[in-house]
Design a protein around this motif. Structure first.
Motif, short mmCIF file in Angstrom:
data_model
loop_
_atom_site.label_atom_id
_atom_site.label_comp_id
_atom_site.label_asym_id
_atom_site.label_seq_id
_atom_site.Cartn_x
_atom_site.Cartn_y
_atom_site.Cartn_z
N LEU A 181 -3.50 -37.34 9.88
CA LEU A 181 -2.96 -36.07 9.40
C LEU A 181 -2.73 -36.14 7.90
O LEU A 181 -2.48 -37.20 7.34
CB LEU A 181 -1.63 -35.75 10.10
CG LEU A 181 -1.66 -35.37 11.58
CD1 LEU A 181 -0.26 -34.98 12.03
CD2 LEU A 181 -2.63 -34.22 11.83
N GLY A 196 -5.14 -36.07 13.82
CA GLY A 196 -5.47 -34.74 14.29
C GLY A 196 -6.47 -34.79 15.43
O GLY A 196 -6.86 -35.85 15.91
N THR A 241 3.73 -23.41 13.93
CA THR A 241 3.57 -24.80 13.49
C THR A 241 4.38 -25.75 14.37
O THR A 241 3.88 -26.79 14.82
CB THR A 241 4.02 -24.94 12.03
OG1 THR A 241 3.20 -24.11 11.20
CG2 THR A 241 3.88 -26.38 11.56
N SER A 246 1.07 -33.54 3.98
CA SER A 246 1.90 -32.35 4.19
C SER A 246 2.20 -32.15 5.67
O SER A 246 3.32 -31.76 6.04
CB SER A 246 1.21 -31.11 3.61
OG SER A 246 -0.04 -30.88 4.25
N SER A 247 1.22 -32.42 6.54
CA SER A 247 1.46 -32.30 7.99
C SER A 247 2.43 -33.37 8.47
O SER A 247 3.27 -33.11 9.33
CB SER A 247 0.13 -32.42 8.75
OG SER A 247 -0.72 -31.33 8.46
N MET A 282 3.07 -28.71 16.91
CA MET A 282 3.49 -30.08 16.62
C MET A 282 4.19 -30.70 17.83
O MET A 282 3.96 -31.86 18.18
CB MET A 282 4.41 -30.08 15.41
CG MET A 282 4.76 -31.46 14.87
SD MET A 282 3.41 -32.31 14.03
CE MET A 282 3.21 -31.33 12.54
N ARG A 322 5.78 -32.22 7.68
CA ARG A 322 6.29 -31.23 8.65
C ARG A 322 6.80 -31.93 9.91
O ARG A 322 7.79 -31.49 10.51
CB ARG A 322 5.19 -30.22 8.99
CG ARG A 322 4.93 -29.21 7.88
CD ARG A 322 4.09 -28.05 8.39
NE ARG A 322 2.72 -28.45 8.62
CZ ARG A 322 1.75 -28.42 7.72
NH1 ARG A 322 2.03 -28.01 6.49
NH2 ARG A 322 0.52 -28.79 8.02
#
Length: 287
Positions: free
Chosen positions: A136, A130, A95, A139-140, A99, A143
């Motif tokens: 996005l 994205g 992840t 939740s993304s 990113m 992150r």
């Protein structure tokens, strides 16, 4: 007329009561300084220069300012990938790498670490998109905030930034913990219909998951040795995520669960005909 050198200039001047002194003038970082010495102590110019030379060395050293460039986010991110990522779980590594490559480097690569401000980070995260051009998910974005905070924490740990309050604590992202899709709960009849429509071992996998409330990553790496058929229990010891088999992360994950006699009978019946599965398949024989 004054004699001028890289080490400053010296001239003889008259003072009160007919006294003569040597006047030494020099600069330190653009500011002019002056000192005087009695001619009686240093009769000739070569004598005063011999004395001044020892002082000039210190003065010149004061003027040498070694200025190191301020560390950039690029330096920080490269160090994070080489030193920090290998210590993390594979799912987190994958992840974070994605990113960093897709979002962080294009925006922050040339920015000095000290110039990373909470307002700019929050505005940047809000507009992240994205590959499909769509924003996005919350939740993304959460992150991305976590990763930026971790980077700034590491910058302080690695002494690339003075230890201080992490500014990313001020960044707020709405809806991070809000579920985006509703949970679909199958009734018992729906679960039984699904199990009946599948072949082995997949029907048994669904049966185990539905009976015990396990996640798919907990079902996939089950071994026969995890079951205690005499006491009707199952111990969760490992998980299979992101192509990697690993031990259960927490004590809560490493749990012993009761199984019903019906489920036990179904498992034992399957065991009679099952072969030794690979590590990525359900219920492979433990050596």
């Amino acid at each position: 007329m004054a004699d001028t050198y890289q080490r400053g200039s010296i001239r003889k001047v008259d003072r009160a009561k007919g006294k003569k002194v040597w006047e030494w003038r020099y600069r330190v970082r653009g500011k002019m300084y002056q000192r005087t010495f009695a001619c009686s102590e240093f009769p000739a110019k070569k004598d005063i220069w011999a004395h001044v030379d020892t002082l000039a060395k210190t003065v010149n050293e004061q003027q040498v300012v070694v200025k190191t460039p301020d560390p950039t986010m690029s330096m920080l991110m490269v160090k994070y990938m080489t030193k920090q990522l290998p210590e993390l779980a594979k799912s987190t590594r994958d992840t974070d790498k994605s990113m960093l490559r897709v979002h962080f480097f294009p925006r922050w690569e040339l920015v000095k670490i000290k110039d990373v401000h909470a307002e700019e980070v929050e505005d940047w995260i809000k507009q992240l998109k994205g590959a499909d051009g769509k924003p996005l998910s919350p939740s993304s974005k959460g992150r991305a905030r976590r990763l930026m905070k971790q980077l700034i924490d590491r910058a302080m740990f690695w002494r690339l930034l003075p230890v201080q309050e992490n500014p990313i604590k001020l960044v707020r992202i709405k809806g991070v913990t809000k579920r985006q899709k509703p949970i679909v709960i199958l009734p018992i009849a729906g679960v039984n219909k699904l199990i009946a429509a599948m072949q082995q071992p997949y029907s048994l996998m669904v049966y185990v998951a539905a009976s015990l409330g396990l996640r798919v990553e907990e079902v996939l790496p089950l071994q026969w040795g995890d079951f205690d058929f005499d006491n009707l229990t199952l111990t969760i010891k490992r998980a299979y995520t992101h192509g990697e088999l690993k031990v259960a992360k927490t004590d809560a994950s490493n749990a012993t669960l009761p199984i019903t006699q019906t489920l036990s009978d179904a498992l034992l019946e399957h065991k009679k005909t099952s072969k030794s599965w690979s590590a990525r398949r359900f219920l492979y024989q433990s050596e």
